[in-house]
Design an enzyme around this catalytic site. Structure first.
Site, PDB file in Angstrom:
ATOM      1  N   ASP A  13      40.075  -6.790 -42.722  1.00 37.12           N
ATOM      2  CA  ASP A  13      40.771  -7.224 -44.016  1.00 37.12           C
ATOM      3  C   ASP A  13      41.156  -6.040 -44.935  1.00 37.12           C
ATOM      4  O   ASP A  13      40.835  -4.833 -44.652  1.00 37.12           O
ATOM      5  CB  ASP A  13      39.878  -8.272 -44.582  1.00 37.12           C
ATOM      6  N   HIS A 103      20.153  -4.008 -25.865  1.00 33.24           N
ATOM      7  CA  HIS A 103      19.558  -5.205 -25.745  1.00 33.24           C
ATOM      8  C   HIS A 103      20.394  -6.488 -25.905  1.00 33.24           C
ATOM      9  O   HIS A 103      20.045  -7.452 -25.318  1.00 33.24           O
ATOM     10  CB  HIS A 103      18.244  -5.420 -26.679  1.00 33.24           C
TER      11      HIS A 103
HETATM   12  C1  RB5 Z   1      36.776  -9.120 -49.828  1.00 32.31           C
HETATM   13  O1  RB5 Z   1      36.689  -9.038 -51.170  1.00 32.31           O
HETATM   14  C2  RB5 Z   1      35.303  -9.374 -49.100  1.00 32.31           C
HETATM   15  O2  RB5 Z   1      34.712 -10.685 -49.730  1.00 32.31           O
HETATM   16  C3  RB5 Z   1      35.371  -9.448 -47.644  1.00 32.31           C
HETATM   17  O3  RB5 Z   1      36.015  -8.093 -47.129  1.00 32.31           O
HETATM   18  C4  RB5 Z   1      33.962  -9.276 -47.051  1.00 32.31           C
HETATM   19  O4  RB5 Z   1      33.076  -8.497 -47.500  1.00 32.31           O
HETATM   20  C5  RB5 Z   1      33.450 -10.640 -46.613  1.00 32.31           C
HETATM   21  O5  RB5 Z   1      32.372 -10.889 -46.096  1.00 32.31           O
END
Ligand code: RB5
Length: 163
Positions: A13, A103
């Site tokens: 992301d 593992h």
């Molecule tokens: C994005 O702000 C964040 O929530 C995402 O990158 C991640 O860490 C979620 O688990």
């Protein structure tokens, strides 16, 4: 046959976009082909959208290994492990990365771009790609949880029906 040159699928992301870019260079240098499913900038995207693509491709056997990155690695690992045959391991340290291969035969490496620095991430990816699964008793254990999804589903239904 899977080896450390097997093509991989990678996604992140926005929170780990920069780390993904950095790691792509490493993967290129290693002569490994990869498919990058995004994010394509630091503009905010919802991590499940990317996690679905990487985990879906590994689950379907299109790729035997993948890498997923988000801020902590938590969201991506939760999403990825919903897919059959996916063994996504959140490894923000080197020892976990090595053991996840030896593992657990982890087929998706997950890291948190807000947790690990570039250099540690680089070491983790290298170790993860180069470490083979030990098989043997670990294969027996893996077979047990590969077959567990169905049982859990049945038990959950039974519980739900009894409520
Ligand atoms: C994005 O702000 C964040 O929530 C995402 O990158 C991640 O860490 C979620 O688990």
């Amino acid at each position: 046959m899977e080896d450390n040159k097997t093509p991989i699928i990678i996604g992140s992301d926005h929170a780990a976009y920069n780390l993904k870019d950095y790691l792509k260079e490493l993967i290129k240098q290693k002569g490994i082909e990869f498919r990058d499913v995004g994010a394509h900038s630091t503009e905010a995207v919802d991590y499940p959208e990317i996690g679905f693509q990487v985990a879906g491709a590994v689950s379907a056997g299109e790729y035997s290994r993948g890498i997923l990155l988000c801020g902590t690695g938590l969201g991506m690992s939760i999403v990825a492990n919903k897919f059959p045959h996916v063994r996504a391991a959140l490894c923000n340290d080197l020892f976990s990365a090595i053991m996840s291969r030896r593992h657990n035969n982890a087929n998706i490496l997950v890291m948190g771009g807000r947790v690990v620095g570039d250099v540690l991430a680089r070491e983790i990816v290298t170790a993860w790609l180069d470490t083979p699964f030990e098989g043997g008793r670990h294969q027996r254990r893996l077979d047990k949880y590969e077959n567990m999804g169905c049982q859990v589903h049945v038990n959950t239904k039974t519980v739900a029906n009894n409520l």
